[in-house]
Write an enzyme that holds these catalytic residues in place. Sequence first.
Site, PDB file in Angstrom:
ATOM      1  N   THR A  20       0.825  -1.210   0.000  1.00 38.46           N
ATOM      2  CA  THR A  20       0.000   0.000   0.000  1.00 38.46           C
ATOM      3  C   THR A  20       0.858   1.258   0.000  1.00 38.46           C
ATOM      4  OG1 THR A  20      -1.854  -1.087   1.046  1.00 38.46           O
ATOM      5  CG2 THR A  20      -1.697   1.259   1.406  1.00 38.46           C
ATOM      6  N   SER A  67       1.310  -7.512  -0.883  1.00 37.19           N
ATOM      7  CA  SER A  67       2.061  -8.533  -0.131  1.00 37.19           C
ATOM      8  C   SER A  67       1.224  -9.758   0.231  1.00 37.19           C
ATOM      9  CB  SER A  67       2.726  -7.938   1.105  1.00 37.19           C
ATOM     10  OG  SER A  67       1.830  -7.760   2.162  1.00 37.19           O
ATOM     11  N   THR A 100       1.739  -4.241   4.251  1.00 43.00           N
ATOM     12  CA  THR A 100       1.577  -4.558   5.677  1.00 43.00           C
ATOM     13  C   THR A 100       1.101  -5.994   5.906  1.00 43.00           C
ATOM     14  OG1 THR A 100      -0.726  -3.779   5.712  1.00 43.00           O
ATOM     15  CG2 THR A 100       0.988  -2.168   6.296  1.00 43.00           C
ATOM     16  N   ASP A 101       0.457  -6.608   4.880  1.00 45.03           N
ATOM     17  CA  ASP A 101      -0.250  -7.865   5.137  1.00 45.03           C
ATOM     18  C   ASP A 101       0.656  -9.031   5.510  1.00 45.03           C
ATOM     19  OD1 ASP A 101      -2.733  -6.763   4.915  1.00 45.03           O
ATOM     20  OD2 ASP A 101      -3.012  -7.287   2.812  1.00 45.03           O
TER      21      ASP A 101
HETATM   22  C1  SIN Z   1      -0.195  -5.241   1.038  1.00 45.37           C
HETATM   23  O1  SIN Z   1       0.074  -5.878   2.048  1.00 45.37           O
HETATM   24  O2  SIN Z   1       0.566  -5.213   0.054  1.00 45.37           O
HETATM   25  C2  SIN Z   1      -1.481  -4.487   0.938  1.00 45.37           C
HETATM   26  C3  SIN Z   1      -1.927  -3.945   2.227  1.00 45.37           C
HETATM   27  C4  SIN Z   1      -0.990  -2.952   2.853  1.00 45.37           C
HETATM   28  O3  SIN Z   1       0.159  -2.739   2.467  1.00 45.37           O
HETATM   29  O4  SIN Z   1      -1.458  -2.335   3.848  1.00 45.37           O
END
Ligand code: SIN
Length: 320
Positions: A20, A67, A100-101
């Site tokens: 993100t 991710s 973050t995932d």
């Molecule tokens: C991801 O993990 O690539 C999408 C969600 C995020 O980064 O918060």
Amino acid sequence: MAPSSLRPLPQIVVLGTGGTIAGTATGDPSLPGYTAGVLGVEDLLKEVPTLGSLAQIQTEQVANVDSKDMTFAVWTRLAGRVMHWLAQPSIQACVITHGTDTLEETAYFLSLVLPLDKPVVLTAAMRPATALNADGPQNLLDAVRVATHPEARGIGVVCVLHGVVHAARDVAKINTHAVEAFSSGERGPLGEIEGEHLRLWRRTPPESGAPFALPAAEAWPRVELLSNVAGTDGAVVRCLVESPCLHPRLRGLVVAGTGGGTVSRELEAALEAAAAQGVSVKVASRVGPLRGGDDDGLSAVKLRVRLLLELAAIGTPLRP
Ligand code: SIN
């Protein structure tokens, strides 16, 4: 001693993997919809002009993915590139931008395969780069601050998010929407960044047995993750063990058990049968860290990362 303005800036490398933090919305920037992993790492740096006064920065785009789609191939490439850069005496640290995932999985994986002498700092964002209140630029600035800070030498792999420094071993995403989305649980974070200042309260001891060898892209074993929930029997385990469709064949199973790491009687019997056939079985808790034991309170997802590397190191024995 030379005045600080004459001292050369530390050299670091920022590696982009997507997420993100590199996401863009096509519509109204105040609305939630967006696509992760669109902008390049160079674009992210341009949003933080003050970085140039902290470090001489080189960049490398290792991947550009959401991710949730993280693969072992990207992990192998990422770890290889970080090793390459950190082996150069002039490079002080690496920063990695990530989604973050699966941030906690990538961070823990890297902590198990990389030497710990130079900092590796992962960062991410909960809001896309095009949001009016994007959190990525501040997180990137904080990550570079930590990476270049003299006190961070030897800190190993850490995640820097929302002004907090988390150990790779302890960090977990605990919120689906807030910018304060990460926690280090009962152990607490390693420190915090306030403005220009880094305050480190503790360091994590190195993992026993680490570093593991970095598996080649094709050498990753199959380790699946199950949960013990109401109604769980042994059928899924039996199917996984016996399935001729799985490639590679199943080598390990991690179960997010109930409470103190318990599983239903039927699942227990199926796990014992799987173990008797050479499948490595590990149990964590779906509630939180388990006290004691060899696995020292690792979450189920991190226990799986560790088991993947343990099994990759052993190679592929034939199952009876
Ligand atoms: C991801 O993990 O690539 C999408 C969600 C995020 O980064 O918060």
